[in-house]
Write an enzyme that holds these catalytic residues in place. Structure first.
Site, PDB file in Angstrom:
ATOM      1  N   LYS A 170       0.819  -1.194   0.000  1.00  0.00           N
ATOM      2  CA  LYS A 170       0.000   0.000   0.000  1.00  0.00           C
ATOM      3  C   LYS A 170       0.866   1.262   0.000  1.00  0.00           C
ATOM      4  O   LYS A 170       0.417   2.325  -0.384  1.00  0.00           O
ATOM      5  CB  LYS A 170      -0.868   0.037   1.270  1.00  0.00           C
ATOM      6  N   GLY A 171       2.088   1.124   0.464  1.00  0.00           N
ATOM      7  CA  GLY A 171       2.916   2.290   0.791  1.00  0.00           C
ATOM      8  C   GLY A 171       3.132   3.307  -0.307  1.00  0.00           C
ATOM      9  O   GLY A 171       3.328   4.486  -0.027  1.00  0.00           O
TER      10      GLY A 171
ATOM     11  N   GLU B 180       7.633   1.976  -6.194  1.00  0.00           N
ATOM     12  CA  GLU B 180       7.721   1.395  -4.850  1.00  0.00           C
ATOM     13  C   GLU B 180       7.918   2.530  -3.838  1.00  0.00           C
ATOM     14  O   GLU B 180       8.382   3.617  -4.182  1.00  0.00           O
ATOM     15  CB  GLU B 180       8.906   0.393  -4.858  1.00  0.00           C
ATOM     16  N   ASP B 181       7.575   2.260  -2.577  1.00  0.00           N
ATOM     17  CA  ASP B 181       7.793   3.292  -1.550  1.00  0.00           C
ATOM     18  C   ASP B 181       9.245   3.304  -1.069  1.00  0.00           C
ATOM     19  O   ASP B 181       9.923   4.321  -1.125  1.00  0.00           O
ATOM     20  CB  ASP B 181       6.818   3.123  -0.375  1.00  0.00           C
TER      21      ASP B 181
ATOM     22  N   ASP C 138      14.661  -1.400   0.861  1.00  0.00           N
ATOM     23  CA  ASP C 138      15.426  -1.557   2.093  1.00  0.00           C
ATOM     24  C   ASP C 138      16.465  -2.670   1.867  1.00  0.00           C
ATOM     25  O   ASP C 138      17.512  -2.433   1.291  1.00  0.00           O
ATOM     26  CB  ASP C 138      14.430  -1.877   3.212  1.00  0.00           C
TER      27      ASP C 138
ATOM     28  N   LYS D  31      17.116   2.922   0.854  1.00  0.00           N
ATOM     29  CA  LYS D  31      17.997   2.691   2.026  1.00  0.00           C
ATOM     30  C   LYS D  31      19.164   1.844   1.521  1.00  0.00           C
ATOM     31  O   LYS D  31      19.304   0.669   1.876  1.00  0.00           O
ATOM     32  CB  LYS D  31      17.218   1.965   3.126  1.00  0.00           C
TER      33      LYS D  31
ATOM     34  N   PHE E   5      13.255   4.461  10.797  1.00  0.00           N
ATOM     35  CA  PHE E   5      11.968   3.975  10.308  1.00  0.00           C
ATOM     36  C   PHE E   5      11.094   5.186  10.028  1.00  0.00           C
ATOM     37  O   PHE E   5      10.886   6.035  10.902  1.00  0.00           O
ATOM     38  CB  PHE E   5      11.309   3.045  11.331  1.00  0.00           C
TER      39      PHE E   5
ATOM     40  N   ASP F 157       3.336   3.611   6.532  1.00  0.00           N
ATOM     41  CA  ASP F 157       2.658   3.366   7.803  1.00  0.00           C
ATOM     42  C   ASP F 157       3.576   2.775   8.868  1.00  0.00           C
ATOM     43  O   ASP F 157       4.667   2.279   8.581  1.00  0.00           O
ATOM     44  CB  ASP F 157       1.491   2.405   7.596  1.00  0.00           C
TER      45      ASP F 157
ATOM     46  N   ARG G  16      -0.284   6.913   7.641  1.00  0.00           N
ATOM     47  CA  ARG G  16      -0.226   6.990   6.174  1.00  0.00           C
ATOM     48  C   ARG G  16      -0.706   8.339   5.650  1.00  0.00           C
ATOM     49  O   ARG G  16      -0.263   8.810   4.618  1.00  0.00           O
ATOM     50  CB  ARG G  16      -1.116   5.914   5.532  1.00  0.00           C
TER      51      ARG G  16
HETATM   52  P1  5GP Z   1      12.773  -4.813   1.588  1.00  0.00           P
HETATM   53  O1  5GP Z   1      12.304  -6.081   0.984  1.00  0.00           O
HETATM   54  O2  5GP Z   1      13.467  -3.905   0.602  1.00  0.00           O
HETATM   55  O3  5GP Z   1      13.621  -5.061   2.807  1.00  0.00           O
HETATM   56  O4  5GP Z   1      11.509  -4.118   2.174  1.00  0.00           O
HETATM   57  C1  5GP Z   1      10.893  -3.008   1.634  1.00  0.00           C
HETATM   58  C2  5GP Z   1       9.576  -2.793   2.332  1.00  0.00           C
HETATM   59  O5  5GP Z   1       9.775  -2.754   3.758  1.00  0.00           O
HETATM   60  C3  5GP Z   1       8.989  -1.459   1.958  1.00  0.00           C
HETATM   61  O6  5GP Z   1       8.186  -1.551   0.790  1.00  0.00           O
HETATM   62  C4  5GP Z   1       8.184  -1.125   3.194  1.00  0.00           C
HETATM   63  O7  5GP Z   1       6.935  -1.750   3.141  1.00  0.00           O
HETATM   64  C5  5GP Z   1       8.978  -1.746   4.349  1.00  0.00           C
HETATM   65  N1  5GP Z   1       9.852  -0.746   4.972  1.00  0.00           N
HETATM   66  C6  5GP Z   1      11.201  -0.746   5.006  1.00  0.00           C
HETATM   67  N2  5GP Z   1      11.653   0.331   5.669  1.00  0.00           N
HETATM   68  C7  5GP Z   1      10.561   1.027   6.068  1.00  0.00           C
HETATM   69  C8  5GP Z   1      10.371   2.264   6.785  1.00  0.00           C
HETATM   70  O8  5GP Z   1      11.295   2.971   7.208  1.00  0.00           O
HETATM   71  N3  5GP Z   1       9.073   2.660   6.976  1.00  0.00           N
HETATM   72  C9  5GP Z   1       8.006   1.955   6.538  1.00  0.00           C
HETATM   73  N4  5GP Z   1       6.799   2.442   6.791  1.00  0.00           N
HETATM   74  N5  5GP Z   1       8.144   0.778   5.865  1.00  0.00           N
HETATM   75  C10 5GP Z   1       9.415   0.337   5.630  1.00  0.00           C
END
Ligand code: 5GP
Length: 174
Positions: free
Chosen positions: A42-43, A98-99, A102, A130, A151, A158, A164
Protein backbone atom coordinates in the site's frame (compact mmCIF):
# COMPACT_ATOMS: atom_id res chain seq x y z
CA UNK A 1 -1.51 3.54 22.62
CA UNK A 2 1.73 5.07 23.82
CA UNK A 3 2.58 8.37 22.13
CA UNK A 4 5.10 7.79 19.36
CA UNK A 5 7.78 10.44 19.04
CA UNK A 6 8.67 11.45 15.52
CA UNK A 7 10.27 14.35 13.69
CA UNK A 8 9.93 15.61 10.14
CA UNK A 9 12.58 14.24 7.83
CA UNK A 10 11.21 15.22 4.40
CA UNK A 11 8.70 18.10 4.44
CA UNK A 12 5.87 18.12 1.90
CA UNK A 13 7.29 20.91 -0.28
CA UNK A 14 10.61 19.08 -0.63
CA UNK A 15 8.77 15.86 -1.53
CA UNK A 16 6.65 17.70 -4.11
CA UNK A 17 9.74 19.22 -5.75
CA UNK A 18 11.55 15.88 -5.87
CA UNK A 19 8.48 14.07 -7.25
CA UNK A 20 8.22 16.69 -10.01
CA UNK A 21 11.89 16.19 -10.87
CA UNK A 22 11.50 12.40 -11.11
CA UNK A 23 8.39 12.78 -13.27
CA UNK A 24 10.30 15.10 -15.58
CA UNK A 25 13.14 12.58 -15.85
CA UNK A 26 10.73 9.71 -16.59
CA UNK A 27 8.76 11.80 -19.10
CA UNK A 28 12.03 12.62 -20.89
CA UNK A 29 13.23 9.02 -20.93
CA UNK A 30 9.95 7.68 -22.36
CA UNK A 31 9.19 10.56 -24.74
CA UNK A 32 7.86 8.46 -27.63
CA UNK A 33 6.25 5.71 -25.52
CA UNK A 34 3.26 4.81 -23.42
CA UNK A 35 4.21 3.27 -20.10
CA UNK A 36 2.48 0.91 -17.72
CA UNK A 37 3.05 2.13 -14.19
CA UNK A 38 2.75 -0.61 -11.56
CA UNK A 39 2.26 0.70 -8.04
CA UNK A 40 3.30 -1.49 -5.12
CA UNK A 41 0.58 -1.29 -2.47
CA UNK A 42 0.00 0.00 0.00
CA UNK A 43 2.92 2.29 0.79
CA UNK A 44 3.43 3.79 -2.68
CA UNK A 45 -0.15 4.89 -3.33
CA UNK A 46 0.33 8.57 -2.52
CA UNK A 47 3.71 8.74 -4.25
CA UNK A 48 2.12 7.13 -7.33
CA UNK A 49 -0.78 9.57 -7.30
CA UNK A 50 1.51 12.61 -7.16
CA UNK A 51 4.05 11.20 -9.62
CA UNK A 52 1.42 10.17 -12.15
CA UNK A 53 -0.12 13.62 -12.15
CA UNK A 54 3.25 15.16 -13.01
CA UNK A 55 3.98 12.80 -15.94
CA UNK A 56 3.65 14.35 -19.37
CA UNK A 57 3.60 11.02 -21.24
CA UNK A 58 0.63 8.68 -21.71
CA UNK A 59 0.41 5.93 -19.11
CA UNK A 60 -1.83 3.26 -17.70
CA UNK A 61 -1.72 2.07 -14.09
CA UNK A 62 -1.97 -1.24 -12.33
CA UNK A 63 -1.34 -2.38 -8.78
CA UNK A 64 0.38 -5.22 -6.97
CA UNK A 65 0.66 -6.10 -3.33
CA UNK A 66 3.32 -8.26 -1.75
CA UNK A 67 3.61 -9.92 1.61
CA UNK A 68 6.82 -10.93 3.27
CA UNK A 69 6.76 -13.50 5.97
CA UNK A 70 9.74 -12.68 8.12
CA UNK A 71 10.63 -10.87 11.27
CA UNK A 72 9.60 -7.41 12.39
CA UNK A 73 9.33 -4.41 10.11
CA UNK A 74 11.60 -5.56 7.31
CA UNK A 75 11.25 -8.43 4.95
CA UNK A 76 13.50 -11.38 5.55
CA UNK A 77 11.95 -14.65 4.59
CA UNK A 78 9.46 -15.77 2.02
CA UNK A 79 7.85 -13.19 -0.25
CA UNK A 80 4.64 -13.65 -2.19
CA UNK A 81 2.39 -11.61 -4.47
CA UNK A 82 -0.95 -11.31 -2.68
CA UNK A 83 -2.57 -9.03 -5.27
CA UNK A 84 -1.39 -9.35 -8.85
CA UNK A 85 -1.65 -7.05 -11.88
CA UNK A 86 -4.89 -7.19 -13.81
CA UNK A 87 -3.43 -6.29 -17.21
CA UNK A 88 -0.91 -8.20 -19.30
CA UNK A 89 2.55 -6.68 -19.16
CA UNK A 90 3.96 -8.59 -22.14
CA UNK A 91 5.65 -6.25 -24.62
CA UNK A 92 4.98 -3.18 -22.48
CA UNK A 93 7.33 -0.58 -21.09
CA UNK A 94 6.84 -1.02 -17.38
CA UNK A 95 7.85 1.17 -14.46
CA UNK A 96 7.41 -0.27 -10.97
CA UNK A 97 6.70 2.41 -8.37
CA UNK A 98 7.72 1.40 -4.85
CA UNK A 99 7.79 3.29 -1.55
CA UNK A 100 11.06 2.06 0.00
CA UNK A 101 13.85 -0.26 -1.09
CA UNK A 102 15.43 -1.56 2.09
CA UNK A 103 17.09 -5.00 1.95
CA UNK A 104 15.93 -5.11 -1.67
CA UNK A 105 14.43 -8.58 -1.27
CA UNK A 106 10.86 -7.49 -2.03
CA UNK A 107 11.71 -5.56 -5.18
CA UNK A 108 14.14 -8.22 -6.41
CA UNK A 109 11.41 -10.84 -6.05
CA UNK A 110 8.86 -8.66 -7.86
CA UNK A 111 11.32 -7.78 -10.63
CA UNK A 112 12.02 -11.46 -11.27
CA UNK A 113 8.31 -12.35 -11.38
CA UNK A 114 7.55 -9.47 -13.77
CA UNK A 115 10.49 -10.22 -16.09
CA UNK A 116 9.12 -13.76 -16.55
CA UNK A 117 6.13 -12.10 -18.24
CA UNK A 118 8.35 -10.56 -20.93
CA UNK A 119 7.78 -6.82 -20.75
CA UNK A 120 9.54 -4.78 -23.45
CA UNK A 121 11.38 -2.98 -20.67
CA UNK A 122 11.23 -2.80 -16.90
CA UNK A 123 12.46 0.04 -14.72
CA UNK A 124 12.23 0.57 -10.98
CA UNK A 125 11.29 3.80 -9.26
CA UNK A 126 11.39 4.23 -5.49
CA UNK A 127 10.65 7.20 -3.30
CA UNK A 128 13.19 6.13 -0.66
CA UNK A 129 16.38 4.14 -1.11
CA UNK A 130 18.00 2.69 2.03
CA UNK A 131 21.00 1.81 -0.08
CA UNK A 132 23.41 0.65 2.59
CA UNK A 133 20.92 -1.92 3.99
CA UNK A 134 20.84 -4.03 0.82
CA UNK A 135 21.03 -7.80 1.20
CA UNK A 136 20.67 -8.44 -2.52
CA UNK A 137 22.09 -6.57 -5.50
CA UNK A 138 19.29 -4.43 -6.89
CA UNK A 139 19.31 -0.80 -7.95
CA UNK A 140 16.39 1.49 -8.64
CA UNK A 141 16.51 3.52 -11.85
CA UNK A 142 14.71 6.48 -10.29
CA UNK A 143 15.22 7.41 -6.64
CA UNK A 144 13.54 10.17 -4.64
CA UNK A 145 15.69 10.26 -1.52
CA UNK A 146 18.53 8.13 -0.20
CA UNK A 147 18.58 7.64 3.55
CA UNK A 148 20.54 5.71 6.15
CA UNK A 149 19.01 4.29 9.30
CA UNK A 150 15.58 5.00 10.67
CA UNK A 151 11.97 3.98 10.31
CA UNK A 152 9.84 6.49 8.43
CA UNK A 153 6.11 7.16 8.25
CA UNK A 154 3.74 9.53 6.49
CA UNK A 155 3.04 10.26 2.79
CA UNK A 156 1.55 6.77 2.41
CA UNK A 157 4.03 5.01 4.69
CA UNK A 158 2.66 3.37 7.80
CA UNK A 159 3.60 2.06 11.18
CA UNK A 160 1.08 -0.65 11.98
CA UNK A 161 -1.37 1.01 9.49
CA UNK A 162 -1.04 4.37 11.23
CA UNK A 163 0.35 7.68 9.90
CA UNK A 164 -0.23 6.99 6.17
CA UNK A 165 -2.31 10.15 5.87
CA UNK A 166 0.38 12.55 7.12
CA UNK A 167 1.46 14.89 4.31
CA UNK A 168 5.12 15.01 5.39
CA UNK A 169 7.54 12.13 5.98
CA UNK A 170 8.62 11.63 9.60
CA UNK A 171 11.27 9.46 11.19
CA UNK A 172 10.24 7.60 14.34
CA UNK A 173 12.42 8.59 17.26
CA UNK A 174 11.74 5.74 19.64
P1 5GP B 1 12.77 -4.81 1.59
O1 5GP B 1 12.30 -6.08 0.98
O2 5GP B 1 13.47 -3.90 0.60
O3 5GP B 1 13.62 -5.06 2.81
O4 5GP B 1 11.51 -4.12 2.17
C1 5GP B 1 10.89 -3.01 1.63
C2 5GP B 1 9.58 -2.79 2.33
O5 5GP B 1 9.77 -2.75 3.76
C3 5GP B 1 8.99 -1.46 1.96
O6 5GP B 1 8.19 -1.55 0.79
C4 5GP B 1 8.18 -1.13 3.19
O7 5GP B 1 6.93 -1.75 3.14
C5 5GP B 1 8.98 -1.75 4.35
N1 5GP B 1 9.85 -0.75 4.97
C6 5GP B 1 11.20 -0.75 5.01
N2 5GP B 1 11.65 0.33 5.67
C7 5GP B 1 10.56 1.03 6.07
C8 5GP B 1 10.37 2.26 6.78
O8 5GP B 1 11.29 2.97 7.21
N3 5GP B 1 9.07 2.66 6.98
C9 5GP B 1 8.01 1.95 6.54
N4 5GP B 1 6.80 2.44 6.79
N5 5GP B 1 8.14 0.78 5.87
C10 5GP B 1 9.41 0.34 5.63
Amino acid sequence: MKDIKKRILYPRDLIARRVEEIAKEISGDYREKEVLVICVLKGAFIFLADLARCLTIPYTVDFVRLASYGSGSTSSGKIAITKDTETSIEGKDVIVVEDIVDTGLTLAYLKERLLERKPNSLKLCTLIDKKHRREIAIEADYVGFTMDDGFIVGYGLDYDEKFRCLPDIYVIEE
